[in-house]
Write a protein that holds these residues in place. Structure first.
Motif, PDB file in Angstrom:
ATOM      1  N   HIS A 313       0.867  -1.179   0.000  1.00 34.09           N
ATOM      2  CA  HIS A 313       0.000   0.000   0.000  1.00 34.09           C
ATOM      3  C   HIS A 313       0.903   1.227   0.000  1.00 34.09           C
ATOM      4  CE1 HIS A 313      -3.882   2.068   1.651  1.00 34.09           C
ATOM      5  NE2 HIS A 313      -3.347   2.689   0.612  1.00 34.09           N
ATOM      6  N   ALA A 316      -0.217   5.090   2.172  1.00 30.77           N
ATOM      7  CA  ALA A 316      -1.252   4.622   3.096  1.00 30.77           C
ATOM      8  C   ALA A 316      -1.570   5.697   4.129  1.00 30.77           C
ATOM      9  CB  ALA A 316      -0.784   3.352   3.805  1.00 30.77           C
ATOM     10  N   HIS A 319      -3.904   5.653   9.947  1.00 30.24           N
ATOM     11  CA  HIS A 319      -4.650   4.649  10.713  1.00 30.24           C
ATOM     12  C   HIS A 319      -4.493   3.248  10.132  1.00 30.24           C
ATOM     13  CE1 HIS A 319      -7.584   6.017   7.603  1.00 30.24           C
ATOM     14  NE2 HIS A 319      -7.911   4.750   7.580  1.00 30.24           N
ATOM     15  N   ARG A 320      -3.973   3.121   8.902  1.00 31.66           N
ATOM     16  CA  ARG A 320      -3.656   1.808   8.368  1.00 31.66           C
ATOM     17  C   ARG A 320      -2.242   1.373   8.721  1.00 31.66           C
ATOM     18  NH1 ARG A 320      -5.986  -0.292   3.869  1.00 31.66           N
ATOM     19  NH2 ARG A 320      -4.639  -2.049   4.399  1.00 31.66           N
ATOM     20  N   GLY A 351       3.196  -1.245   4.267  1.00 35.70           N
ATOM     21  CA  GLY A 351       2.590   0.058   3.991  1.00 35.70           C
ATOM     22  C   GLY A 351       3.629   1.151   4.017  1.00 35.70           C
TER      23      GLY A 351
END
Length: 475
Positions: A313, A316, A319-320, A351
């Motif tokens: 990701h 990102a 919060h991820r 991420g």
């Protein structure tokens, strides 16, 4: 007049709230701010005027607007699209049968205008033009087979024809978008329109030849269903085989994720013709020999998900990436000044959080480092790999990483090594013929701002989000 109370209950000037640890932005618009709560988690706060759209509005924007709108398009985009959309109903009313005439060359687009779910693919049509081109041709053949099967099953005929129409809608969008992306690659004198026009002329010529062939074959196939299906199977196999050869002939010099993964793997494992070892640069700096477009493009997988060990990701949201204030501090400590990386091997996920205001090459450097971590999860690096003496111990540490944890030490060491290997790898990409000034890595629109006190929005008091607390996780 009563003086305001201080933080300890006594008298004193009012205290300003502490600055946020980080701001989260979608494009240029602020989405949230994060502060530490009393339990060690992160409190997500939504400032007044932040871009907190409903799920329906966000879904509509993903389908109807280009990714990164309005920053990713020219200022006249919205006005042109609004006026352009008004002509389509008028063309329909004037020519309900879809006959040529009013509307110029738009009639074909009226019949297969597009599919809303494909519009949400966004920049994937640019970044994965080969893959979507193959998908469009496979769907086109599937729609043809469904149309041929419909007369044989009268009860299921309408459903089969509906499926065929839906497939052709996807073909219309994916085929047109990928054709435009490939025309941009093939036009070397700013002659994209000319290349696209000649592509249309060639397609018309081939379609005319196919029509003549059909006129010759139809009388011969009348009343012979098995022979008919044999000819159809032969033509479909020829079509797909020619499509695979056409895609294999492309030598795209721009880097998407599969091509960057292959280039990095070839540089580390000796996949380049020169052996993937360090060579001196004319400036005196080290450069890593990287496989060029002619070596990488034929090996690019045409099916998604192949040759990948991690889900990446890029860009990102916070919060991820992290679940507590301690994890956020650790990510800052182990990252770089332009991006942070969080690796979760047990979940098969990595991420990358891109910092707001980072240089234009930050997504390329960050994606390459994330793919380096993915490469470390594979087989042992050869003894002659660039930086192999330092990278092989990281491989062993990753294999001993307990499930559910983030190997912060490996991430920090990879960031330290990448400060030396990264510039040498980028110089190797440029020397091999890759375009490093632009890329097709498809980063998400999320950006992070952890600059400190200036990161907040002065004068605006954030309001708590409905999902405002990120608790410390077991990681």
């Amino acid at each position: 007049m009563k003086r305001p109370e201080g933080p300890g209950g006594g008298l004193g000037p009012p205290q300003d709230p502490p600055p946020p640890l980080c701001r989260e932005l979608w494009g240029s618009r602020e989405a949230a701010r994060y502060r530490e709560d009393s339990r060690g988690g992160l409190q997500r706060l939504v400032p007044p005027g932040a871009c907190s759209h409903s799920c329906l509005r966000r879904a509509a924007a993903r389908v109807l607007l280009p990714q990164g709108y309005p920053e990713s398009v020219s200022p006249d985009y919205l006005q042109y699209q609004c006026w352009d959309a008004l002509q389509h109903p008028d063309g329909r009313l004037g020519h309900p049968g879809g006959s040529p005439g009013r509307g110029g060359g738009r009639q074909r687009r009226h019949r297969h205008r597009g599919h809303p779910h494909l519009g949400a693919a966004g920049t994937r049509l640019d970044c994965e033009a080969k893959q979507w081109r193959l998908a469009a041709d496979v769907l086109n053949d599937a729609a043809l087979v469904l149309e041929l099967l419909a007369p044989a099953w009268p009860r299921a005929g309408p459903a089969l024809l509906a499926l065929a129409a839906a497939a052709k809608c996807i073909v219309g969008v994916a085929g047109g978008a990928t054709r435009a992306a490939l025309a941009v690659h093939q036009a070397r004198r700013d002659n994209v329109a000319d290349v696209a026009a000649k592509d249309g002329s060639q397609e018309t010529l081939v379609n005319g030849a196919g029509l003549l062939l059909a006129l010759v074959l139809l009388p011969l196939l009348e009343g012979r269903p098995w022979v008919t299906w044999g000819v159809v199977t032969l033509l479909l196999a020829t079509h797909l085989g020619a499509n695979l050869r056409a895609l294999g002939a492309l030598r795209l010099p721009t880097l998407n994720r599969p091509r960057l993964r292959l280039a990095l793997g070839g540089a580390l494992r000796g996949g380049a013709r020169q052996g993937g070892v360090r060579q001196p640069h004319p400036t005196g700096d080290a450069v890593i020999v990287v496989p060029g477009p002619d070596e990488v493009n034929p090996r690019e997988p045409l099916l998604p998900g192949f040759s990948t060990r991690l889900t990446l990701h890029l860009g990102a949201p916070l919060h991820r990436l992290v679940h507590s204030e301690a994890e956020f501090r650790k990510a800052l400590e182990c990252g770089t000044e332009d991006y942070i990386i969080v690796l979760r091997p047990s979940r098969g996920w990595v991420g990358v959080g891109l910092r707001r205001g980072a240089p234009p090459d930050a997504p390329l450097r960050a994606c390459a480092q994330a793919l380096l971590l993915e490469e470390l999860l594979g087989p042992d690096l050869p003894p002659g790999a660039p930086g192999g003496a330092a990278l092989r111990p990281l491989q062993q540490r990753l294999r001993r990483c307990p499930p559910g944890t983030v190997p912060w030490g490996v991430v920090a060491e990879s960031s330290r090594l990448w400060r030396t290997l990264g510039p040498a790898f980028l110089r190797g990409l440029a020397a091999a013929g890759w375009e490093t000034g632009r890329h097709l890595l498809a980063p998400d629109e999320w950006q992070l701002d952890w600059a400190g006190p200036e990161g907040g929005a002065p004068g605006d008091e954030p309001r708590p989000s409905p999902h405002n607390r990120l608790r410390p996780s077991a990681d």
